[in-house]
Motif scaffolding. Structure first.
Motif, mmCIF file in Angstrom:
data_model
loop_
_atom_site.group_PDB
_atom_site.id
_atom_site.type_symbol
_atom_site.label_atom_id
_atom_site.label_comp_id
_atom_site.label_asym_id
_atom_site.label_seq_id
_atom_site.Cartn_x
_atom_site.Cartn_y
_atom_site.Cartn_z
ATOM 1 N N MET A 36 0.837 -1.205 0.000
ATOM 2 C CA MET A 36 0.000 0.000 0.000
ATOM 3 C C MET A 36 0.875 1.260 0.000
ATOM 4 S SD MET A 36 -2.941 -1.205 2.738
ATOM 5 C CE MET A 36 -2.996 0.408 3.445
ATOM 6 N N VAL A 37 1.966 1.232 0.743
ATOM 7 C CA VAL A 37 2.851 2.397 0.870
ATOM 8 C C VAL A 37 3.686 2.607 -0.393
ATOM 9 C CG1 VAL A 37 4.878 3.286 2.114
ATOM 10 C CG2 VAL A 37 2.970 2.325 3.378
ATOM 11 N N GLY A 38 4.055 1.528 -1.073
ATOM 12 C CA GLY A 38 4.921 1.607 -2.251
ATOM 13 C C GLY A 38 4.518 2.666 -3.267
ATOM 14 N N PRO A 39 3.263 2.621 -3.781
ATOM 15 C CA PRO A 39 2.846 3.609 -4.780
ATOM 16 C C PRO A 39 2.848 5.045 -4.240
ATOM 17 C CG PRO A 39 1.293 1.775 -4.684
ATOM 18 C CD PRO A 39 2.261 1.586 -3.560
ATOM 19 N N ILE A 40 2.569 5.209 -2.942
ATOM 20 C CA ILE A 40 2.581 6.546 -2.334
ATOM 21 C C ILE A 40 4.006 7.086 -2.336
ATOM 22 C CG2 ILE A 40 2.185 7.848 -0.195
ATOM 23 C CD1 ILE A 40 -0.047 5.741 0.439
ATOM 24 N N LEU A 41 4.968 6.227 -1.978
ATOM 25 C CA LEU A 41 6.370 6.653 -1.977
ATOM 26 C C LEU A 41 6.853 6.950 -3.395
ATOM 27 C CD1 LEU A 41 7.863 4.297 0.751
ATOM 28 C CD2 LEU A 41 7.335 6.729 0.938
ATOM 29 N N ASP A 42 6.356 6.180 -4.370
ATOM 30 C CA ASP A 42 6.702 6.467 -5.769
ATOM 31 C C ASP A 42 6.219 7.864 -6.156
ATOM 32 O OD1 ASP A 42 7.851 3.974 -6.002
ATOM 33 O OD2 ASP A 42 6.159 3.066 -7.055
ATOM 34 N N GLU A 43 4.993 8.217 -5.715
ATOM 35 C CA GLU A 43 4.449 9.550 -5.999
ATOM 36 C C GLU A 43 5.302 10.630 -5.339
ATOM 37 O OE1 GLU A 43 0.255 10.387 -5.178
ATOM 38 O OE2 GLU A 43 -0.218 8.345 -5.820
ATOM 39 N N ILE A 44 5.646 10.413 -4.080
ATOM 40 C CA ILE A 44 6.481 11.385 -3.351
ATOM 41 C C ILE A 44 7.827 11.533 -4.061
ATOM 42 C CG2 ILE A 44 7.731 11.780 -1.178
ATOM 43 C CD1 ILE A 44 5.219 10.634 0.271
ATOM 44 N N GLN A 45 8.379 10.423 -4.545
ATOM 45 C CA GLN A 45 9.651 10.463 -5.280
ATOM 46 C C GLN A 45 9.497 11.286 -6.553
ATOM 47 O OE1 GLN A 45 12.987 9.025 -5.019
ATOM 48 N NE2 GLN A 45 13.278 10.237 -6.841
ATOM 49 N N SER A 46 8.425 11.046 -7.339
ATOM 50 C CA SER A 46 8.315 11.788 -8.593
ATOM 51 C C SER A 46 8.025 13.263 -8.368
ATOM 52 C CB SER A 46 7.316 11.185 -9.579
ATOM 53 O OG SER A 46 6.344 10.432 -9.001
ATOM 54 N N GLU A 47 7.328 13.597 -7.279
ATOM 55 C CA GLU A 47 7.007 15.002 -7.008
ATOM 56 C C GLU A 47 8.155 15.753 -6.330
ATOM 57 O OE1 GLU A 47 3.402 14.672 -4.738
ATOM 58 O OE2 GLU A 47 2.340 13.769 -6.429
ATOM 59 N N ASN A 48 9.026 15.036 -5.640
ATOM 60 C CA ASN A 48 10.068 15.685 -4.829
ATOM 61 C C ASN A 48 11.464 15.126 -5.074
ATOM 62 O OD1 ASN A 48 8.179 17.265 -2.899
ATOM 63 N ND2 ASN A 48 7.395 15.185 -2.884
ATOM 64 N N GLY A 49 11.656 14.475 -6.212
ATOM 65 C CA GLY A 49 12.931 13.825 -6.514
ATOM 66 C C GLY A 49 14.132 14.735 -6.457
ATOM 67 N N ASP A 50 13.899 16.040 -6.626
ATOM 68 C CA ASP A 50 15.016 16.988 -6.565
ATOM 69 C C ASP A 50 15.448 17.260 -5.125
ATOM 70 O OD1 ASP A 50 12.474 18.165 -6.212
ATOM 71 O OD2 ASP A 50 13.237 20.154 -6.741
ATOM 72 N N LYS A 51 14.554 16.967 -4.156
ATOM 73 C CA LYS A 51 14.848 17.262 -2.751
ATOM 74 C C LYS A 51 15.118 16.014 -1.921
ATOM 75 C CE LYS A 51 11.371 20.866 -3.036
ATOM 76 N NZ LYS A 51 10.107 20.331 -3.499
ATOM 77 N N LEU A 52 14.508 14.886 -2.319
ATOM 78 C CA LEU A 52 14.563 13.663 -1.518
ATOM 79 C C LEU A 52 14.656 12.458 -2.443
ATOM 80 C CD1 LEU A 52 14.064 12.363 1.395
ATOM 81 C CD2 LEU A 52 11.672 12.214 0.705
ATOM 82 N N THR A 53 15.600 11.571 -2.163
ATOM 83 C CA THR A 53 15.718 10.328 -2.920
ATOM 84 C C THR A 53 14.987 9.232 -2.152
ATOM 85 O OG1 THR A 53 17.885 11.000 -3.728
ATOM 86 C CG2 THR A 53 17.355 8.661 -3.885
ATOM 87 N N VAL A 54 14.139 8.481 -2.845
ATOM 88 C CA VAL A 54 13.408 7.382 -2.199
ATOM 89 C C VAL A 54 13.971 6.063 -2.731
ATOM 90 C CG1 VAL A 54 11.164 6.283 -1.840
ATOM 91 C CG2 VAL A 54 11.314 8.782 -1.977
#
Length: 107
Positions: A36-54
């Motif tokens: 369940m968390v996986g796709p949410i973290l993927d979204e956070i990665q694509s939206e914030n990849g410049d600030k945070l690496t997942v």
């Protein structure tokens, strides 16, 4: 953009020596809440990849790291900065709650 996998062989380079903050998702195939968390973290990665690496770490395939970081229940997420754990998040949460937990890194 999906979160990249890390392992014991790439851990030093991917996490410890990383430039900015790195969120590591400790997970396993059989863990429902992890899926369940996986796709949410993927979204956070694509939206914030410049600030945070997942990154994702499969605890079944990398038991030494799971032991070293005292992962007793999954999903568990740890944010590393400068090779040190700065934040620990335990359990599946909705995106809004995860973004709140990660606000210091993604704002």
């Amino acid at each position: 953009m999906t979160a990249k996998a890390t392992s014991e062989s790439t851990w030093q380079q991917d996490v410890i020596d990383a430039e900015g903050p790195v969120l590591v998702d400790f997970w396993a195939e059989w863990c429902g809440p992890c899926r369940m968390v996986g796709p949410i973290l993927d979204e956070i990665q694509s939206e914030n990849g410049d600030k945070l690496t997942v990154l994702k770490l499969n605890v079944d395939e990398n038991p030494n790291l799971a032991m070293e970081y005292q992962i007793t229940s999954i999903p568990a997420m740890k944010v590393f900065k400068g090779g040190q754990v700065e934040t620990t998040i335990i359990g599946a949460k909705p995106k809004v709650a995860l973004e709140k937990d990660l606000a210091a890194y993604i704002r």
